[in-house]
Scaffold this motif. Sequence first.
Motif, PDB file in Angstrom:
ATOM      1  N   ARG A  66       0.801  -1.238   0.000  1.00  0.00           N
ATOM      2  CA  ARG A  66       0.000   0.000   0.000  1.00  0.00           C
ATOM      3  C   ARG A  66       0.830   1.282   0.000  1.00  0.00           C
ATOM      4  NH1 ARG A  66      -5.140  -0.499   3.963  1.00  0.00           N
ATOM      5  NH2 ARG A  66      -6.250  -2.119   2.850  1.00  0.00           N
ATOM      6  N   THR A  67       1.906   1.289  -0.763  1.00  0.00           N
ATOM      7  CA  THR A  67       2.691   2.520  -0.886  1.00  0.00           C
ATOM      8  C   THR A  67       2.628   2.994  -2.341  1.00  0.00           C
ATOM      9  OG1 THR A  67       4.719   1.259  -1.198  1.00  0.00           O
ATOM     10  CG2 THR A  67       4.211   1.947   1.055  1.00  0.00           C
ATOM     11  N   LEU A 103      -8.140   2.853  -4.544  1.00  0.00           N
ATOM     12  CA  LEU A 103      -7.441   3.750  -3.611  1.00  0.00           C
ATOM     13  C   LEU A 103      -8.423   4.352  -2.607  1.00  0.00           C
ATOM     14  CD1 LEU A 103      -4.753   5.558  -5.778  1.00  0.00           C
ATOM     15  CD2 LEU A 103      -4.825   3.239  -4.928  1.00  0.00           C
ATOM     16  N   LEU A 104      -9.589   4.739  -3.109  1.00  0.00           N
ATOM     17  CA  LEU A 104     -10.609   5.322  -2.238  1.00  0.00           C
ATOM     18  C   LEU A 104     -11.068   4.304  -1.185  1.00  0.00           C
ATOM     19  CD1 LEU A 104     -12.201   8.013  -2.039  1.00  0.00           C
ATOM     20  CD2 LEU A 104     -14.034   6.876  -3.279  1.00  0.00           C
ATOM     21  N   LEU A 105     -11.307   3.073  -1.634  1.00  0.00           N
ATOM     22  CA  LEU A 105     -11.773   2.044  -0.692  1.00  0.00           C
ATOM     23  C   LEU A 105     -10.700   1.706   0.352  1.00  0.00           C
ATOM     24  CD1 LEU A 105     -13.748  -0.373  -3.048  1.00  0.00           C
ATOM     25  CD2 LEU A 105     -14.683   0.901  -1.118  1.00  0.00           C
ATOM     26  N   ASP A 106      -9.447   1.604  -0.092  1.00  0.00           N
ATOM     27  CA  ASP A 106      -8.377   1.307   0.877  1.00  0.00           C
ATOM     28  C   ASP A 106      -8.125   2.490   1.811  1.00  0.00           C
ATOM     29  OD1 ASP A 106      -7.972  -1.282   0.243  1.00  0.00           O
ATOM     30  OD2 ASP A 106      -6.026  -1.018  -0.736  1.00  0.00           O
ATOM     31  N   ALA A 107      -8.396   3.703   1.344  1.00  0.00           N
ATOM     32  CA  ALA A 107      -8.272   4.875   2.226  1.00  0.00           C
ATOM     33  C   ALA A 107      -9.370   4.826   3.293  1.00  0.00           C
ATOM     34  CB  ALA A 107      -8.368   6.163   1.420  1.00  0.00           C
ATOM     35  N   GLY A 108     -10.375   4.011   3.052  1.00  0.00           N
ATOM     36  CA  GLY A 108     -11.456   3.837   4.018  1.00  0.00           C
ATOM     37  C   GLY A 108     -11.249   2.633   4.916  1.00  0.00           C
ATOM     38  N   THR A 109      -9.994   2.185   5.054  1.00  0.00           N
ATOM     39  CA  THR A 109      -9.688   1.098   5.994  1.00  0.00           C
ATOM     40  C   THR A 109      -8.756   1.631   7.083  1.00  0.00           C
ATOM     41  OG1 THR A 109      -7.754   0.365   4.745  1.00  0.00           O
ATOM     42  CG2 THR A 109      -9.848  -0.688   4.202  1.00  0.00           C
ATOM     43  N   VAL A 110      -8.637   0.853   8.152  1.00  0.00           N
ATOM     44  CA  VAL A 110      -7.866   1.271   9.328  1.00  0.00           C
ATOM     45  C   VAL A 110      -6.452   1.766   8.967  1.00  0.00           C
ATOM     46  CG1 VAL A 110      -6.955   0.509  11.564  1.00  0.00           C
ATOM     47  CG2 VAL A 110      -9.182  -0.297  10.772  1.00  0.00           C
ATOM     48  N   ASN A 111      -5.754   1.001   8.114  1.00  0.00           N
ATOM     49  CA  ASN A 111      -4.370   1.374   7.792  1.00  0.00           C
ATOM     50  C   ASN A 111      -4.231   2.513   6.785  1.00  0.00           C
ATOM     51  OD1 ASN A 111      -3.306  -0.559   9.516  1.00  0.00           O
ATOM     52  ND2 ASN A 111      -3.428  -2.153   7.944  1.00  0.00           N
ATOM     53  N   GLY A 112      -5.309   2.863   6.090  1.00  0.00           N
ATOM     54  CA  GLY A 112      -5.235   3.924   5.089  1.00  0.00           C
ATOM     55  C   GLY A 112      -4.248   3.571   3.982  1.00  0.00           C
ATOM     56  N   ILE A 113      -3.850   4.554   3.184  1.00  0.00           N
ATOM     57  CA  ILE A 113      -2.883   4.337   2.102  1.00  0.00           C
ATOM     58  C   ILE A 113      -1.823   5.448   2.139  1.00  0.00           C
ATOM     59  CG2 ILE A 113      -4.431   3.115   0.521  1.00  0.00           C
ATOM     60  CD1 ILE A 113      -4.822   5.813  -0.973  1.00  0.00           C
ATOM     61  N   ALA A 119       6.264  10.357  -0.189  1.00  0.00           N
ATOM     62  CA  ALA A 119       6.040  10.880   1.161  1.00  0.00           C
ATOM     63  C   ALA A 119       5.322   9.782   1.953  1.00  0.00           C
ATOM     64  CB  ALA A 119       5.180  12.133   1.096  1.00  0.00           C
ATOM     65  N   THR A 120       5.622   9.668   3.224  1.00  0.00           N
ATOM     66  CA  THR A 120       5.083   8.529   3.991  1.00  0.00           C
ATOM     67  C   THR A 120       3.803   8.876   4.761  1.00  0.00           C
ATOM     68  OG1 THR A 120       6.554   9.134   5.779  1.00  0.00           O
ATOM     69  CG2 THR A 120       7.326   7.397   4.293  1.00  0.00           C
ATOM     70  N   ILE A 121       3.201  10.018   4.409  1.00  0.00           N
ATOM     71  CA  ILE A 121       1.981  10.436   5.107  1.00  0.00           C
ATOM     72  C   ILE A 121       0.851   9.422   4.866  1.00  0.00           C
ATOM     73  CG2 ILE A 121       0.260  12.304   5.314  1.00  0.00           C
ATOM     74  CD1 ILE A 121       2.487  14.004   3.714  1.00  0.00           C
TER      75      ILE A 121
END
Length: 163
Positions: A66-67, A103-113, A119-121
């Motif tokens: 997820r990077t 990307l949107l769906l994974d941004a909606g999980t605990v770990n985010g993306i 950048a590691t934000i």
Amino acid sequence: MTGKTHMMGGIAAATAVAYYYGFEPVTMAAAGTVGALLPDLCHTKSKIGRKFPLLSTLISSVFGHRTFTHSLLFLLIIYLIAKTYIPNDSLSVGLLIGMASHLLLDAGTVNGIKFLFPATIKVRLPFYVRTGSTGEQVVLAALTMVTCYYIAGFCGISIPIHF
Ligand SMILES: [Zn+2]
């Protein structure tokens, strides 16, 4: 999110865009499905990772999970490749829409993306669910309903709800 939710997310997003912008819906949904699985190349156990084990092992060992493949940078690279090599708009736009939905769906999980990689934000939506949880089942059900809504629209059946 699991591969199943991502596939449905890609289909839902591609069908909606095809509906509003007049793309060919079947081609677009197929491309959306592929696009929705593509970012998980960084995960060797994912649906796409198992299909391309060498590439997947390479990406996951170089970048981690997820990077790079879940970033704006990757989206732009695929956009340039699609624009240059894919002559069919329904296909190329569908692919990108599918990726964006991932990307949107994974941004909606605990770990985010890591959307702004290198950048590691961590980027995470204000509402998020745990992968494989009941919350994800709710998301999957909602995506399925959105897809049905637009398929009905293509068939000329109007459902009196608006997204
Ligand atoms: Zn992912």
